[in-house]
Design a protein around this motif. Structure first.
Motif, short mmCIF file in Angstrom:
data_model
loop_
_atom_site.label_atom_id
_atom_site.label_comp_id
_atom_site.label_asym_id
_atom_site.label_seq_id
_atom_site.Cartn_x
_atom_site.Cartn_y
_atom_site.Cartn_z
N ILE A 151 58.73 -31.37 52.11
CA ILE A 151 57.51 -30.76 52.64
C ILE A 151 56.49 -30.64 51.50
O ILE A 151 56.86 -30.36 50.36
CB ILE A 151 57.79 -29.36 53.26
N THR A 152 55.22 -30.88 51.80
CA THR A 152 54.15 -30.74 50.82
C THR A 152 52.90 -30.23 51.55
O THR A 152 52.91 -30.08 52.77
CB THR A 152 53.88 -32.07 50.10
N TYR A 153 51.85 -29.96 50.78
CA TYR A 153 50.66 -29.33 51.37
C TYR A 153 49.40 -29.90 50.75
O TYR A 153 49.34 -30.14 49.53
CB TYR A 153 50.71 -27.82 51.13
N ARG A 202 43.42 -36.74 43.34
CA ARG A 202 43.24 -38.20 43.54
C ARG A 202 43.41 -38.59 45.00
O ARG A 202 43.31 -39.77 45.34
CB ARG A 202 44.21 -38.96 42.64
N ARG A 203 43.72 -37.61 45.87
CA ARG A 203 43.87 -37.81 47.31
C ARG A 203 44.95 -38.86 47.61
O ARG A 203 44.75 -39.84 48.33
CB ARG A 203 42.54 -38.20 47.98
N ILE A 204 46.12 -38.62 47.04
CA ILE A 204 47.26 -39.53 47.21
C ILE A 204 48.47 -38.74 47.69
O ILE A 204 48.71 -37.61 47.25
CB ILE A 204 47.60 -40.23 45.87
N LEU A 205 49.24 -39.33 48.58
CA LEU A 205 50.54 -38.78 48.98
C LEU A 205 51.63 -39.69 48.43
O LEU A 205 51.60 -40.90 48.64
CB LEU A 205 50.67 -38.67 50.50
N TRP A 206 52.56 -39.10 47.70
CA TRP A 206 53.69 -39.82 47.14
C TRP A 206 54.96 -39.45 47.91
O TRP A 206 55.17 -38.27 48.22
CB TRP A 206 53.90 -39.46 45.67
N VAL A 217 59.51 -45.56 45.82
CA VAL A 217 58.46 -44.53 45.85
C VAL A 217 57.25 -45.18 46.50
O VAL A 217 56.82 -46.26 46.11
CB VAL A 217 58.11 -44.05 44.43
N PHE A 218 56.72 -44.51 47.53
CA PHE A 218 55.60 -45.04 48.30
C PHE A 218 54.35 -44.23 47.98
O PHE A 218 54.37 -43.00 47.98
CB PHE A 218 55.91 -44.96 49.80
N LYS A 219 53.26 -44.94 47.74
CA LYS A 219 51.98 -44.33 47.34
C LYS A 219 50.96 -44.57 48.45
O LYS A 219 50.60 -45.72 48.74
CB LYS A 219 51.51 -44.96 46.03
N TYR A 220 50.51 -43.48 49.10
CA TYR A 220 49.60 -43.59 50.23
C TYR A 220 48.23 -42.98 49.93
O TYR A 220 48.13 -41.94 49.26
CB TYR A 220 50.17 -42.87 51.46
#
Length: 412
Positions: A151-153, A202-206, A217-220
């Motif tokens: 979970i992240t926010y 940086r507005r990225i979801l890892w 590892v996926f970088k979105y």
């Protein structure tokens, strides 16, 4: 000179602990032998294993319990009572989700239960099983098949993101529990989604993802949900699973890899996956977090405890703790205000560990949630404002699938 000293210390530690680490690494196999031991020879062999484990992790609840039952079978009743009381105090109780054999039904303690000292065990058991309920339900998610691990926010959009182990996707959730897909099932090659974190700057979801053909590892891109890049580590004959990750203020990403006894890194500059540190002293690195100044990594080794790791020198040490609690079995780990918030899945509890001034020793442990009505195999969490949000129940209480329960505890 400092580098030489750290290297020498590391070699000495490796030489001293490596045989014992091997014992702990095969803990599950040795645990089965200890529970099935019958003959004197089998009991003595398993007891040797327990004693080796307790040299490194004296606060290990299960190792203390196994030592108690083996000593009881060998007729060492006073020693058995001592270890059984210690195991109970450290959290080995009848309430744990994974143990079917415990103080009250273990045939090894038939004779021991007649002893006056066993009354102290009953008292300790009652005390350890008292519910501690300092949290409240934040929201629930109606998707019964989601089974989230991470979970992240996002503080910009004020939205939570959860990864699914079974549906192989990431969902976006508001604070009322309404969810929409951020990625679809299997999109971009996603498989079992484990740790996920957002870089709000940086507005990225890892996201960490695992399948038998390789872990990645996926970088979105957070606003669009578009995959920017994925970093895949082939299995190479062993289960090299990326489990969790943390983002440094400079944009570097550090990832735990339990099967490879390692921490990997994706640097902001090179944008490539590289091995940061591997050690035979590690057994199963899992939850990972950073100090406020970004100089120190803290990570949980599920079977040993919590390590601190200096990013600049790569020197590391196992945090010492008081004898009254245990730091094994931690999934999610989070640092704030010189405290470590931990989701201790093995003991089915949520803890706040307070560090001393130089952050080398854990001075105290406050349990925020244990044996409450909603806690069942918790996994990870996230700090949001003055609350610690955590996945309390991944798929519903009991055998039937139910709503995913997210709880929160005040950390003011």
């Amino acid at each position: 000179m400092k580098t030489v000293k750290f290297y020498f210390l590391g070699v000495m530690l490796l030489a001293f602990f490596n045989p014992v680490i091997g014992q702990i690494e095969n803990f599950r196999e040795n645990q089965k032998k200890a529970f099935s031991a019958n003959s004197t020879e089998e009991c003595q062999s398993s007891l040797k294993f327990c004693n080796e484990v307790l040299k490194v992790v004296p606060n290990h609840p299960l190792a203390n319990y196994l030592s108690a039952r083996l000593n009881a079978l060998l007729g060492n009743e006073d020693v058995a009572l001592k270890h059984l009381k210690e195991a109970t105090k450290l959290g080995y109780t009848t309430k744990l989700p994974f143990n079917n054999i415990h103080q009250l039904n273990d045939s090894a303690f038939i004779t021991l239960r007649e002893k006056e000292g066993f009354n102290h065990i009953i008292g300790a058991l009652e005390n350890s099983e008292k519910p501690i309920h300092k949290s409240q339900i934040a929201f629930t998610i109606s998707d019964k098949e989601l089974v989230p691990e991470g979970i992240t926010y996002d503080p910009i959009e004020k939205m939570f993101y959860l990864g699914s182990e079974t549906k192989h996707k990431i969902v976006k959730v508001d604070q009322k529990g309404n969810s929409v897909d951020f990625t679809t099932d299997g999109q971009d090659g996603l498989s079992m989604v484990l740790g996920i974190h957002i870089d709000p700057v940086r507005r990225i979801l890892w996201a960490c993802s695992y399948k038998e053909t390789g872990t990645g590892v996926f970088k979105y891109d957070l606003p669009s949900g578009t995959l920017i890049k994925k970093y895949i580590l082939p299995p190479n004959g062993i289960r090299r699973e990326f489990n969790d990750l943390v983002i440094h203020p400079n944009g570097d990403v550090y990832i735990t890899a339990p099967g490879n006894k390692a921490i990997y890194m994706i640097s902001q500059g090179s944008d490539s996956l590289e091995l940061f540190l591997r050690s035979e002293l590690f057994i199963s690195p899992n939850g990972i977090t950073l100090s406020k100044d970004g100089s120190t990594i803290y990570f949980s080794d599920v079977k040993i405890g919590i390590y601190s790791l200096d990013i600049k020198t790569k020197s590391f040490k196992l945090l010492t703790i008081e004898p009254s609690f245990s730091t094994i079995g931690i999934d999610g780990l989070y640092f704030v205000n010189n405290k470590l918030y931990a989701v201790q899945i093995v003991l089915n509890q949520i803890c706040m560990f307070s560090l001393n001034k130089d952050a080398s020793h854990i001075e105290s442990c406050e349990i925020l949630e244990r044996n409450g009505p909603y806690l069942d195999k918790p996994t990870t969490g996230v700090i949001v404002d003055n609350y610690f949000y955590f996945i309390a129940d991944t798929q519903g209480k009991g055998d039937k699938l139910g709503e995913v329960i997210i709880m929160k505890a005040s950390i003011k």
